[in-house]
Design a protein around this motif. Structure first.
Motif, PDB file in Angstrom:
ATOM      1  N   UNK A   1     -33.335 124.120  86.660  1.00  0.00           N
ATOM      2  CA  UNK A   1     -32.077 123.446  86.320  1.00  0.00           C
ATOM      3  C   UNK A   1     -32.396 122.229  85.468  1.00  0.00           C
ATOM      4  N   UNK A   2     -31.746 122.135  84.331  1.00  0.00           N
ATOM      5  CA  UNK A   2     -31.961 121.012  83.434  1.00  0.00           C
ATOM      6  C   UNK A   2     -31.120 119.827  83.883  1.00  0.00           C
ATOM      7  N   UNK A   3     -31.637 118.633  83.695  1.00  0.00           N
ATOM      8  CA  UNK A   3     -30.854 117.452  84.043  1.00  0.00           C
ATOM      9  C   UNK A   3     -29.716 117.319  83.036  1.00  0.00           C
ATOM     10  N   UNK A   4     -28.625 116.710  83.441  1.00  0.00           N
ATOM     11  CA  UNK A   4     -27.495 116.528  82.535  1.00  0.00           C
ATOM     12  C   UNK A   4     -27.902 115.704  81.323  1.00  0.00           C
ATOM     13  N   UNK A   5     -28.760 114.747  81.535  1.00  0.00           N
ATOM     14  CA  UNK A   5     -29.210 113.888  80.425  1.00  0.00           C
ATOM     15  C   UNK A   5     -29.968 114.718  79.384  1.00  0.00           C
ATOM     16  N   UNK A   6     -30.912 115.554  79.835  1.00  0.00           N
ATOM     17  CA  UNK A   6     -31.675 116.378  78.902  1.00  0.00           C
ATOM     18  C   UNK A   6     -30.801 117.458  78.276  1.00  0.00           C
ATOM     19  N   UNK A   7     -29.957 118.044  79.090  1.00  0.00           N
ATOM     20  CA  UNK A   7     -29.131 119.151  78.618  1.00  0.00           C
ATOM     21  C   UNK A   7     -28.101 118.688  77.587  1.00  0.00           C
ATOM     22  N   UNK A   8     -27.579 117.491  77.736  1.00  0.00           N
ATOM     23  CA  UNK A   8     -26.540 117.019  76.814  1.00  0.00           C
ATOM     24  C   UNK A   8     -27.106 116.728  75.421  1.00  0.00           C
TER      25      UNK A   8
ATOM     26  N   UNK B   1     -29.141 118.713  73.772  1.00  0.00           N
ATOM     27  CA  UNK B   1     -29.430 119.966  73.078  1.00  0.00           C
ATOM     28  C   UNK B   1     -28.342 120.257  72.043  1.00  0.00           C
ATOM     29  N   UNK B   2     -28.695 120.397  70.755  1.00  0.00           N
ATOM     30  CA  UNK B   2     -27.691 120.616  69.718  1.00  0.00           C
ATOM     31  C   UNK B   2     -27.060 122.018  69.753  1.00  0.00           C
ATOM     32  N   UNK B   3     -27.687 122.973  70.433  1.00  0.00           N
ATOM     33  CA  UNK B   3     -27.152 124.337  70.479  1.00  0.00           C
ATOM     34  C   UNK B   3     -26.740 124.742  71.896  1.00  0.00           C
ATOM     35  N   UNK B   4     -26.503 123.783  72.750  1.00  0.00           N
ATOM     36  CA  UNK B   4     -26.147 124.071  74.140  1.00  0.00           C
ATOM     37  C   UNK B   4     -24.920 124.981  74.231  1.00  0.00           C
ATOM     38  N   UNK B   5     -23.945 124.785  73.380  1.00  0.00           N
ATOM     39  CA  UNK B   5     -22.720 125.593  73.423  1.00  0.00           C
ATOM     40  C   UNK B   5     -23.007 127.071  73.185  1.00  0.00           C
ATOM     41  N   UNK B   6     -24.109 127.390  72.539  1.00  0.00           N
ATOM     42  CA  UNK B   6     -24.471 128.786  72.304  1.00  0.00           C
ATOM     43  C   UNK B   6     -25.120 129.410  73.540  1.00  0.00           C
ATOM     44  N   UNK B   7     -25.569 128.592  74.465  1.00  0.00           N
ATOM     45  CA  UNK B   7     -26.258 129.086  75.664  1.00  0.00           C
ATOM     46  C   UNK B   7     -25.352 129.162  76.883  1.00  0.00           C
ATOM     47  N   UNK B   8     -24.501 128.154  77.047  1.00  0.00           N
ATOM     48  CA  UNK B   8     -23.735 128.060  78.284  1.00  0.00           C
ATOM     49  C   UNK B   8     -22.482 127.217  78.088  1.00  0.00           C
ATOM     50  N   UNK B   9     -21.511 127.450  78.964  1.00  0.00           N
ATOM     51  CA  UNK B   9     -20.311 126.609  78.985  1.00  0.00           C
ATOM     52  C   UNK B   9     -20.329 125.679  80.187  1.00  0.00           C
ATOM     53  N   UNK B  10     -21.326 125.846  81.039  1.00  0.00           N
ATOM     54  CA  UNK B  10     -21.388 125.010  82.237  1.00  0.00           C
ATOM     55  C   UNK B  10     -21.883 123.612  81.886  1.00  0.00           C
ATOM     56  N   UNK B  11     -21.689 122.708  82.797  1.00  0.00           N
ATOM     57  CA  UNK B  11     -22.117 121.328  82.569  1.00  0.00           C
ATOM     58  C   UNK B  11     -23.638 121.224  82.583  1.00  0.00           C
ATOM     59  N   UNK B  12     -24.272 122.013  83.439  1.00  0.00           N
ATOM     60  CA  UNK B  12     -25.736 121.991  83.533  1.00  0.00           C
ATOM     61  C   UNK B  12     -26.264 123.399  83.313  1.00  0.00           C
ATOM     62  N   UNK B  13     -27.307 123.499  82.534  1.00  0.00           N
ATOM     63  CA  UNK B  13     -27.897 124.803  82.259  1.00  0.00           C
ATOM     64  C   UNK B  13     -28.908 125.144  83.339  1.00  0.00           C
ATOM     65  N   UNK B  14     -28.836 126.395  83.809  1.00  0.00           N
ATOM     66  CA  UNK B  14     -29.748 126.883  84.839  1.00  0.00           C
ATOM     67  C   UNK B  14     -30.375 128.185  84.356  1.00  0.00           C
ATOM     68  N   UNK B  15     -31.642 128.351  84.631  1.00  0.00           N
ATOM     69  CA  UNK B  15     -32.343 129.581  84.290  1.00  0.00           C
ATOM     70  C   UNK B  15     -32.993 130.150  85.535  1.00  0.00           C
ATOM     71  N   UNK B  16     -33.048 131.478  85.593  1.00  0.00           N
ATOM     72  CA  UNK B  16     -33.790 132.141  86.657  1.00  0.00           C
ATOM     73  C   UNK B  16     -34.974 132.839  85.998  1.00  0.00           C
ATOM     74  N   UNK B  17     -36.165 132.456  86.391  1.00  0.00           N
ATOM     75  CA  UNK B  17     -37.382 133.015  85.817  1.00  0.00           C
ATOM     76  C   UNK B  17     -37.993 133.986  86.815  1.00  0.00           C
TER      77      UNK B  17
END
Length: 63
Positions: free
Chosen positions: A4-11, A13-29
């Motif tokens: 899970x990315x922190x909100x500070x780091x995630x905000x 990201x210039x292409x965040x809108x292409x990855x997710x609509x959520x406030x925080x990006x989460x990945x399952x590896x």
């Protein structure tokens, strides 16, 4: 493993809108072996052989 990315780091990201609509990006590896099996299975679903096998399994009248 979940990441899970922190909100500070995630905000930042210039292409965040292409990855997710959520406030925080989460990945399952997945472990590499599991990832490779899933990748092969997903690729197989895009083949003509998959479509033929799936048509055989569908009940009549279902497109």
């Amino acid at each position: 493993m979940r990441v899970e990315f922190s909100q500070r780091d995630d905000s930042r990201c210039p292409v965040k809108a292409e990855c997710t609509r959520s406030r925080r990006r989460r990945l399952t590896l997945q472990p590499q072996a599991e990832h490779e099996v899933l990748a092969r299975a997903r690729a197989e679903q895009h083949t003509d052989q998959w479509d033929i096998a799936l048509r055989r399994l569908r009940p009549e009248g279902v497109p």
